[in-house]
Design a protein around this motif. Structure first.
Motif, PDB file in Angstrom:
ATOM      1  N   MET A  61     -19.222   1.664  34.387  1.00  0.00           N
ATOM      2  CA  MET A  61     -19.216   0.990  33.091  1.00  0.00           C
ATOM      3  C   MET A  61     -17.813   0.464  32.774  1.00  0.00           C
ATOM      4  SD  MET A  61     -20.266   2.335  29.298  1.00  0.00           S
ATOM      5  CE  MET A  61     -18.722   2.940  28.677  1.00  0.00           C
ATOM      6  N   ALA A  62     -16.819   1.297  33.027  1.00  0.00           N
ATOM      7  CA  ALA A  62     -15.444   0.875  32.716  1.00  0.00           C
ATOM      8  C   ALA A  62     -15.063  -0.356  33.537  1.00  0.00           C
ATOM      9  CB  ALA A  62     -14.482   2.025  32.989  1.00  0.00           C
ATOM     10  N   VAL A  63     -15.388  -0.313  34.813  1.00  0.00           N
ATOM     11  CA  VAL A  63     -15.039  -1.442  35.685  1.00  0.00           C
ATOM     12  C   VAL A  63     -15.790  -2.702  35.232  1.00  0.00           C
ATOM     13  CG1 VAL A  63     -15.207  -2.330  38.041  1.00  0.00           C
ATOM     14  CG2 VAL A  63     -14.467   0.018  37.648  1.00  0.00           C
ATOM     15  N   THR A  64     -17.078  -2.533  34.932  1.00  0.00           N
ATOM     16  CA  THR A  64     -17.869  -3.685  34.480  1.00  0.00           C
ATOM     17  C   THR A  64     -17.279  -4.298  33.219  1.00  0.00           C
ATOM     18  OG1 THR A  64     -19.853  -2.737  35.401  1.00  0.00           O
ATOM     19  CG2 THR A  64     -20.157  -4.409  33.734  1.00  0.00           C
ATOM     20  N   VAL A  65     -16.945  -3.434  32.257  1.00  0.00           N
ATOM     21  CA  VAL A  65     -16.406  -3.947  31.001  1.00  0.00           C
ATOM     22  C   VAL A  65     -15.090  -4.672  31.250  1.00  0.00           C
ATOM     23  CG1 VAL A  65     -15.390  -3.275  28.794  1.00  0.00           C
ATOM     24  CG2 VAL A  65     -17.572  -2.304  29.510  1.00  0.00           C
ATOM     25  N   LEU A  66     -14.204  -4.020  32.000  1.00  0.00           N
ATOM     26  CA  LEU A  66     -12.874  -4.605  32.193  1.00  0.00           C
ATOM     27  C   LEU A  66     -12.926  -5.879  33.015  1.00  0.00           C
ATOM     28  CD1 LEU A  66     -10.608  -1.489  32.802  1.00  0.00           C
ATOM     29  CD2 LEU A  66     -10.615  -3.019  30.826  1.00  0.00           C
ATOM     30  N   LEU A  67     -13.628  -5.823  34.146  1.00  0.00           N
ATOM     31  CA  LEU A  67     -13.623  -6.988  35.044  1.00  0.00           C
ATOM     32  C   LEU A  67     -14.672  -8.024  34.671  1.00  0.00           C
ATOM     33  CD1 LEU A  67     -13.078  -5.448  38.593  1.00  0.00           C
ATOM     34  CD2 LEU A  67     -11.424  -6.586  37.102  1.00  0.00           C
ATOM     35  N   CYS A  68     -15.901  -7.571  34.507  1.00  0.00           N
ATOM     36  CA  CYS A  68     -17.002  -8.537  34.410  1.00  0.00           C
ATOM     37  C   CYS A  68     -17.194  -9.072  32.996  1.00  0.00           C
ATOM     38  CB  CYS A  68     -18.296  -7.920  34.899  1.00  0.00           C
ATOM     39  SG  CYS A  68     -18.138  -7.282  36.567  1.00  0.00           S
ATOM     40  N   TYR A  69     -16.806  -8.311  31.982  1.00  0.00           N
ATOM     41  CA  TYR A  69     -16.953  -8.835  30.621  1.00  0.00           C
ATOM     42  C   TYR A  69     -15.615  -9.330  30.085  1.00  0.00           C
ATOM     43  CZ  TYR A  69     -21.788  -7.313  30.533  1.00  0.00           C
ATOM     44  OH  TYR A  69     -23.129  -7.171  30.808  1.00  0.00           O
ATOM     45  N   LEU A  70     -14.648  -8.406  29.926  1.00  0.00           N
ATOM     46  CA  LEU A  70     -13.357  -8.851  29.373  1.00  0.00           C
ATOM     47  C   LEU A  70     -12.624  -9.790  30.322  1.00  0.00           C
ATOM     48  CD1 LEU A  70     -11.963  -5.600  27.703  1.00  0.00           C
ATOM     49  CD2 LEU A  70     -12.962  -7.609  26.614  1.00  0.00           C
ATOM     50  N   GLY A  71     -12.576  -9.402  31.590  1.00  0.00           N
ATOM     51  CA  GLY A  71     -11.831 -10.181  32.565  1.00  0.00           C
ATOM     52  C   GLY A  71     -12.322 -11.602  32.693  1.00  0.00           C
ATOM     53  N   THR A  72     -13.634 -11.756  32.773  1.00  0.00           N
ATOM     54  CA  THR A  72     -14.177 -13.102  32.967  1.00  0.00           C
ATOM     55  C   THR A  72     -13.971 -13.969  31.728  1.00  0.00           C
ATOM     56  OG1 THR A  72     -16.327 -12.323  32.257  1.00  0.00           O
ATOM     57  CG2 THR A  72     -15.961 -12.401  34.622  1.00  0.00           C
ATOM     58  N   VAL A  73     -14.074 -13.344  30.546  1.00  0.00           N
ATOM     59  CA  VAL A  73     -13.852 -14.109  29.321  1.00  0.00           C
ATOM     60  C   VAL A  73     -12.407 -14.599  29.282  1.00  0.00           C
ATOM     61  CG1 VAL A  73     -13.657 -13.924  26.810  1.00  0.00           C
ATOM     62  CG2 VAL A  73     -15.692 -13.051  27.965  1.00  0.00           C
ATOM     63  N   LEU A  74     -11.494 -13.672  29.587  1.00  0.00           N
ATOM     64  CA  LEU A  74     -10.068 -14.026  29.604  1.00  0.00           C
ATOM     65  C   LEU A  74      -9.814 -15.147  30.613  1.00  0.00           C
ATOM     66  CD1 LEU A  74      -7.616 -12.828  28.117  1.00  0.00           C
ATOM     67  CD2 LEU A  74      -7.033 -11.680  30.255  1.00  0.00           C
ATOM     68  N   TRP A  75     -10.425 -15.002  31.787  1.00  0.00           N
ATOM     69  CA  TRP A  75     -10.278 -15.997  32.848  1.00  0.00           C
ATOM     70  C   TRP A  75     -10.754 -17.359  32.351  1.00  0.00           C
ATOM     71  CZ3 TRP A  75     -12.589 -19.458  36.102  1.00  0.00           C
ATOM     72  CH2 TRP A  75     -11.997 -19.659  37.356  1.00  0.00           C
ATOM     73  N   SER A  76     -11.923 -17.369  31.697  1.00  0.00           N
ATOM     74  CA  SER A  76     -12.456 -18.634  31.193  1.00  0.00           C
ATOM     75  C   SER A  76     -11.532 -19.253  30.158  1.00  0.00           C
ATOM     76  CB  SER A  76     -13.844 -18.422  30.572  1.00  0.00           C
ATOM     77  OG  SER A  76     -14.789 -18.215  31.585  1.00  0.00           O
ATOM     78  N   ILE A  77     -10.960 -18.407  29.290  1.00  0.00           N
ATOM     79  CA  ILE A  77     -10.042 -18.924  28.273  1.00  0.00           C
ATOM     80  C   ILE A  77      -8.817 -19.548  28.940  1.00  0.00           C
ATOM     81  CG2 ILE A  77      -8.522 -18.285  26.360  1.00  0.00           C
ATOM     82  CD1 ILE A  77     -10.593 -16.134  25.617  1.00  0.00           C
TER      83      ILE A  77
END
Lengths: 299, 304
Positions: B26-42
């Motif tokens: 869950m931690a990895v998913t949140v950090l990489l797949c949710y927060l990380g991807t949003v940040l990347w898109s921004i």
């Protein structure tokens, strides 16, 4: 907590006398609505049973004069999905290959998360869970490209593991919420007693929680199997040409054909693709509704 | 926290480790797949990325470009139009279906099954069936014409002005049953005493619904509205399968716009800017609802 409640189906309205204008109106409305909802199903079935020259007459509601299952055979085994002409069956098996591991993995992870969050509180876990839930509402497009890049770097892009992983990631919020709520509704003494008796984290999970989770696992299976089966966008992007799910192949059969459209084949393929979730819906009935109510937090 | 104190310190440490390990996915998913991807898109939305992402910072240029693109405006306009029709029609139809089914009708189970089955079908299948029904030459229009109405017109799906109505029709067919199921659950939660009291006071049924029942099931209605609205922002499958965005680009929607620019038109910067706009739209919809929900839950728990 409200989300996991079963839907009450007992009718509590006061009984009314039978034949009044109001009653007639109620039935008229319900029957008209039923016609509206059933019409496409009827059209799908009769079209799939007609030969093309009957379809060309433009009588979409007419019953087939010489019903034939020929279109079903073509749809299943020889319709063209782009360049290949091997029918929708390829997609069917692909979808199975995607659904089974994706559902098992996402339900397992959801149950484990829910259990850990409900009974073994970690201060940081709550924050992560909050973000995870918020993530459930975000359109996939926002995550899509970075995930494609990430999976390519790992050499997984366009493979079966990629699509399974992606379904697990995007199924995690609602699965975690489902199981967390379910476990929170169980008496806490249960786990306390198990811990006093010396049960460890994993032992309690596998020997106590999992066996007690049957009702919620059924709901989760229904939600995940229908959801993953019906997915189009993720399969289109992540599965790769070898593993395109049935929905994507169905769309290819219909929307990339050149020349005359074989509407009978198209409709047979559509019914075949919808048959799995419809079958689940018809046999699971109220469990399906319960799953919807539980999934109501998701998008 | 005292209730969770482990039997012995060493054992406790091992348990802590087990919990952390279990929550790692869950931690990895949140950090990489949710927060990380949003940040990347921004970040990418502020670069001049074309086919491949680059780090050439251009500020808000992509957003300016996006909002001077006619196609983007068209897709926003279509989403808004579709959204209003879809949400209102689903709520109204779903509400009436729920209320009427709730009148002790015979065959209640059959009606419920009929109204909800489309929801089990994918949006792709839904779009394809309606594409066939709405086909002007062979579908509904032609069938009605042959019944003796040669001037009957129902060609929404090939009309640039009306194609969004056609898509909304298919989507309402698919989702109205969901609203019915949610509201029916709400209606069944209304206390029977209220109906008894209303009957004794001689209040007409529709009055009871409007003044008492609707406010009582407001949370269910709000949930349904949020769900449907999020569906509007995500709308993609049904458009692709039904019209492919056509005729021309008349049924373009933002989710499809993004997919096009990401994978076909090689303009990742612009697509990322569009996806950030979509994200902000979702947050604007969601945060008030979550805030209200949270407050209500807090108030409820105080009541215990």
């Amino acid at each position: 907590m409200t989300t996991a409640n079963p839907v009450k189906v007992r009718n509590q309205r006061p009984a009314q006398s039978w034949f009044t204008p109001a009653r007639v109106g109620i039935y008229a409305f319900l029957l008209m609505s039923a016609v509206f909802f059933l019409l496409p199903l009827y059209v799908m079935v009769v079209t799939s049973l007609k030969p093309m020259d009957e379809i060309r007459l433009g009588q979409i509601f007419a019953l087939p004069s010489k019903p034939t299952l020929e279109a079903w055979g073509i749809a299943w085994s020889s319709a063209c999905t782009g360049l290949e002409c091997t029918g929708i069956q390829v997609g069917f098996w692909n979808s199975l290959k995607i659904v089974i591991p994706s559902a098992i993995l996402s339900i397992f992870v959801g149950a484990l998360n829910g259990y850990a969050l409900a009974y073994w509180r970690r201060p940081w876990a709550g924050v992560f869970f909050g973000i995870l839930l918020l993530g459930a509402f975000i359109p996939y497009q926002v995550h899509m490209y970075p995930l494609v890049r990430g999976l390519s770097m790992m050499g997984l892009f366009s493979t079966l593991p990629a699509i399974v992983l992606v379904h697990t990631i995007f199924g995690m919020p609602v699965m975690t919420l489902l199981f967390r709520n379910y476990y929170a509704s169980l008496p806490e003494e249960l786990v306390k007693a198990a811990r006093i008796d010396g049960g460890g984290f994993w032992r309690i999970f596998f020997q106590l929680m999992i066996p007690m989770s049957t009702p919620i696992i059924i709901v989760a299976v229904i939600m995940q199997v229908t959801g993953i089966w019906n997915d189009f966008l993720l399969g289109l992007v992540f599965a790769g040409r070898e593993n395109l799910p049935m929905t994507v192949q169905l769309n290819n059969i219909i929307n990339t054909t050149t020349g005359e459209r074989l509407y009978n084949v198209n409709m047979a393929a559509t019914i075949l693709t919808s048959s799995v979730p419809l079958f689940i819906y018809l046999i699971s009935g109220r469990w399906f509704v319960r799953g919807i109510a539980a999934g109501a937090v998701k998008g | 926290m005292a209730t969770h104190s482990p039997p012995s310190p060493r054992r406790g440490k091992r348990q802590n480790w087990a919990v952390n390990f279990a929550l790692m996915p869950m931690a990895v998913t949140v950090l990489l797949c949710y927060l990380g991807t949003v940040l990347w898109s921004i970040v990418v939305s502020m670069t001049s990325s074309k086919t491949f992402p680059n780090t050439n910072f251009v500020g808000l240029t992509q957003y300016e470009k996006l909002f001077t693109t006619d196609r983007w405006w068209l897709s926003l306009h279509n989403m808004a139009l579709f959204g209003v029709i879809f949400v209102v029609a689903c709520l109204v139809l779903g509400f009436f279906l729920a209320v009427f089914i709730d009148q002790k009708v015979r065959g209640e189970g059959i009606f419920r099954t009929i109204f909800l089955y489309p929801y089990a079908m994918s949006f792709v299948a839904t779009g394809l069936v309606w594409q066939w029904m709405l086909n002007p030459g062979l579908g509904l229009q032609e069938a009605v014409r042959q019944l003796g109405f040669p001037n009957f017109e129902f060609d929404w799906i090939i009309s640039q002005d009306k194609v969004m109505y056609a898509i909304a029709l298919a989507a309402v067919w698919q989702s109205a049953g969901l609203v019915m199921a949610l509201l029916l659950a709400g209606l069944r939660g209304v206390d029977e005493e209220i109906w008894k009291a209303a009957r004794i006071d001689g209040i007409p049924v529709w009055r009871v619904y409007m003044s008492i029942v609707v406010p009582m099931i407001a949370p269910s209605i709000a949930t349904a509205t949020v769900l449907l609205s999020l569906g509007v922002i995500k709308v993609f499958d049904v458009v692709v399968s039904m019209t492919g965005g056509g005729p021309g680009i008349a049924s373009e929607v933002p989710a499809k716009f993004i997919m096009d620019y990401l994978f076909n038109r090689a303009n990742i910067g612009l697509a990322s800017a569009a996806s950030v706009v979509l994200l902000l739209t979702v947050l604007a919809l969601l945060l008030p609802w979550l805030y209200a929900k949270n407050r209500m839950e807090k108030n409820n728990s105080k009541g215990h």
